[in-house]
Every structure is written in structure tokens, then in C-alpha cells.
Design a protein around this motif. Structure first.
Motif, PDB file in Angstrom:
ATOM      1  N   VAL A 128    -104.054 -52.762 -36.530  1.00  0.00           N
ATOM      2  CA  VAL A 128    -105.107 -53.744 -36.250  1.00  0.00           C
ATOM      3  C   VAL A 128    -106.322 -52.867 -35.781  1.00  0.00           C
ATOM      4  N   LEU A 129    -106.250 -51.828 -35.287  1.00  0.00           N
ATOM      5  CA  LEU A 129    -107.505 -50.923 -34.925  1.00  0.00           C
ATOM      6  C   LEU A 129    -107.796 -49.866 -36.009  1.00  0.00           C
ATOM      7  N   ASN A 130    -107.077 -49.899 -36.890  1.00  0.00           N
ATOM      8  CA  ASN A 130    -107.656 -49.394 -38.216  1.00  0.00           C
ATOM      9  C   ASN A 130    -107.546 -47.727 -37.717  1.00  0.00           C
ATOM     10  N   LEU A 131    -106.368 -47.201 -36.975  1.00  0.00           N
ATOM     11  CA  LEU A 131    -106.518 -45.813 -36.600  1.00  0.00           C
ATOM     12  C   LEU A 131    -105.021 -45.192 -36.906  1.00  0.00           C
ATOM     13  N   GLU A 132    -104.401 -45.885 -37.862  1.00  0.00           N
ATOM     14  CA  GLU A 132    -103.117 -45.263 -38.323  1.00  0.00           C
ATOM     15  C   GLU A 132    -103.185 -43.717 -38.750  1.00  0.00           C
ATOM     16  N   LYS A 133    -104.329 -43.560 -39.557  1.00  0.00           N
ATOM     17  CA  LYS A 133    -104.745 -42.163 -40.104  1.00  0.00           C
ATOM     18  C   LYS A 133    -105.063 -41.140 -38.929  1.00  0.00           C
ATOM     19  N   ARG A 134    -105.608 -41.682 -38.041  1.00  0.00           N
ATOM     20  CA  ARG A 134    -106.155 -41.129 -36.940  1.00  0.00           C
ATOM     21  C   ARG A 134    -105.182 -40.609 -35.746  1.00  0.00           C
ATOM     22  N   ARG A 135    -103.998 -40.982 -35.890  1.00  0.00           N
ATOM     23  CA  ARG A 135    -103.019 -41.240 -34.636  1.00  0.00           C
ATOM     24  C   ARG A 135    -103.068 -39.443 -34.102  1.00  0.00           C
ATOM     25  N   ASN A 136    -103.147 -38.468 -34.858  1.00  0.00           N
ATOM     26  CA  ASN A 136    -102.960 -37.092 -34.378  1.00  0.00           C
ATOM     27  C   ASN A 136    -104.318 -36.721 -34.098  1.00  0.00           C
ATOM     28  N   HIS A 137    -105.474 -37.300 -34.221  1.00  0.00           N
ATOM     29  CA  HIS A 137    -106.782 -36.629 -33.949  1.00  0.00           C
ATOM     30  C   HIS A 137    -107.037 -36.532 -32.416  1.00  0.00           C
ATOM     31  N   LEU A 138    -107.848 -35.459 -32.066  1.00  0.00           N
ATOM     32  CA  LEU A 138    -108.271 -35.716 -30.723  1.00  0.00           C
ATOM     33  C   LEU A 138    -109.538 -36.422 -30.562  1.00  0.00           C
ATOM     34  N   PRO A 139    -110.080 -36.804 -29.353  1.00  0.00           N
ATOM     35  CA  PRO A 139    -111.130 -37.800 -29.166  1.00  0.00           C
ATOM     36  C   PRO A 139    -112.435 -36.960 -29.674  1.00  0.00           C
TER      37      PRO A 139
END
Length: 227
Positions: A128-139
Motif C-alpha cells: 500500500v505504501l509502495n515500499l516493497e522494493k525499499r524494505r532493506n534501505h536505511l532512512p
């Protein structure tokens, strides 16, 4: 049924001639699932009011009822647990933990509570938040808009009955602001969240179901918004 009831909240800082009345007999209620915006100029008392609702500060007098419970009648430890489980906070400054990944930041409130994550719900939120490809990224590897979406995920992961958003678009450009507000509206509808958002941006406030205004510590109901 009203999820939130604010009853005659007063907040005074200082005493005697130096006393400042930040809130003056503020009362309003929010039914379950409603999305309310509170507008006001800087220094009007709207942030003080949000802090009272979230039990981050204590009123001089008055009551805050959440889901029928008088939060300031609770013992400190019980209030901490209640707040963690029933209120989700979204801050203007994101307040993410820099050493944790996107997924870890979202799950953090559950870990604080020693609760096992619902992986299916986590995946749904990441989508929903369109973050699936960012899950392992740091802020530090994310844009401002992405960081605010992580903050929304963190507020939603505990399935709180109430979400308090403090100027959630204050650090974002207009495009990201629209996306974040759309996400909040979607969450309100999809997960039946009750949302109270403070903003000084009148056009953002128009996205809410109802707008309240705080001026000089007093609250006025501006009524329902029409799409």
C-alpha cells in the motif's frame, strides 16, 4: 460511537501574571473512522491539543476519553502500554531510527511491545505504501516522501484505533504531500482508522471529513468538508 472525546481541556503554563492559557475549555468528539483536520496558526494551541490527546502532555484540567477510557485516570505504566497499543503517531520530522531498515522501523512499535509481527499485514502495508522494493534501505537512502510513508507504516502496524498526525506534510513538496494525504485517507477507509491531523495548510485540511480550527487556545468546528 465516539472513539475520541475531549472534554473541557484547559492547559495553563506558568502562574500568576506570567500565566499563559494555551487551551481554554476545548471540547469535541470524533466518531470511529472519521478523519479530522485541526487547523490553526503557529502558536494557536493546536500542537498542545494534539499532545494532550496523545497523552504526551497532561492537561491542567479536563478529560480525554479514548474508546470510553479516561486516559489521564490511568497509572503511568498502564497509560504507556495503552498509548503504545491504541495510538499511532506520525510526526513532521519523520522520527525514524537511522540505523534500522524500512522494515525494522515499521515493526519497531511491535518489538517494543514484545509482540510477534503479522507478516501478511506487513506485506500489505509495504505494498500500500509502495515500499516493497525499499524494505532493506536505511532512512538516509530514502527521499522525504518515502521516509514519511515509512512513518505512516510504523503508525499503522499496531492497528491502533487512533492515529495522530502532526503536520505530516510539513517537510514535503506538494506532490509528496498529496500522496501522503491520499495514503492517510486510504488507511482511514481501509483499516477504519480514526485520524486527527493538525496542519496549518488549509488546502490539505480540506481532504479531511471535518475541519476544526484552533485560535488563541479556543476551538471552533468549521463543519464537514465537501469533495
Amino acid at each position: 460511537m465516539n472513539l475520541l472525546e475531549v472534554q473541557n481541556i484547559c492547559k495553563t503554563y506558568g502562574s500568576g501574571e506570567a500565566a499563559v492559557n494555551a487551551l481554554k475549555n476545548v471540547s469535541f468528539s470524533v466518531p470511529k473512522g472519521e478523519y479530522v483536520a485541526i487547523v490553526g496558526e503557529s502558536g494557536s494551541g493546536k500542537s498542545t491539543l494534539l499532545n494532550m490527546i496523545g497523552a504526551l502532555d497532561v492537561p491542567t484540567s479536563g478529560k480525554v476519553m479514548i474508546d470510553g477510557k479516561d486516559i489521564f485516570a490511568m497509572k503511568e505504566q498502564n497509560l504507556t502500554i495503552f498509548r503504545r497499543r491504541n495510538i499511532g503517531f506520525i510526526f513532521q520530522a519523520f522520527n525514524l531510527i537511522p540505523e534500522l531498515t524500512v522494515e525494522q522501523n515499521i515493526l519497531f512499535p511491535l518489538l517494543l511491545d514484545y509482540r510477534k509481527p503479522d507478516r501478511q499485514y506487513l506485506e500489505e502495508l509495504l505494498t500500500v505504501l509502495n515500499l516493497e522494493k525499499r524494505r532493506n534501505h536505511l532512512p538516509s537512502q530514502l527521499s522525504g516522501g518515502q521516509q514519511q510513508r515509512v512513518a505512516i507504516g510504523r503508525a499503522l502496524i499496531t492497528r491502533p484505533s487512533l492515529i495522530l498526525a502532526d503536520e505530516p506534510t510539513g517537510n514535503l513538496d506538494s506532490q509528496n504531500s498529496r500522496e501522503v494525504i491520499a495514503l492517510l485517507k486510504e488507511a482511514s477507509g481501509k483499516y477504519e482508522q480514526t485520524i486527527v491531523m493538525i496542519t496549518h495548510n488549509r488546502s490539505i485540511a480540506q481532504s479531511a471529513d471535518r475541519v476544526l480550527s484552533v485560535s488563541d487556545g479556543q476551538l471552533t468546528d468549521l463543519g464537514r468538508c465537501h469533495e
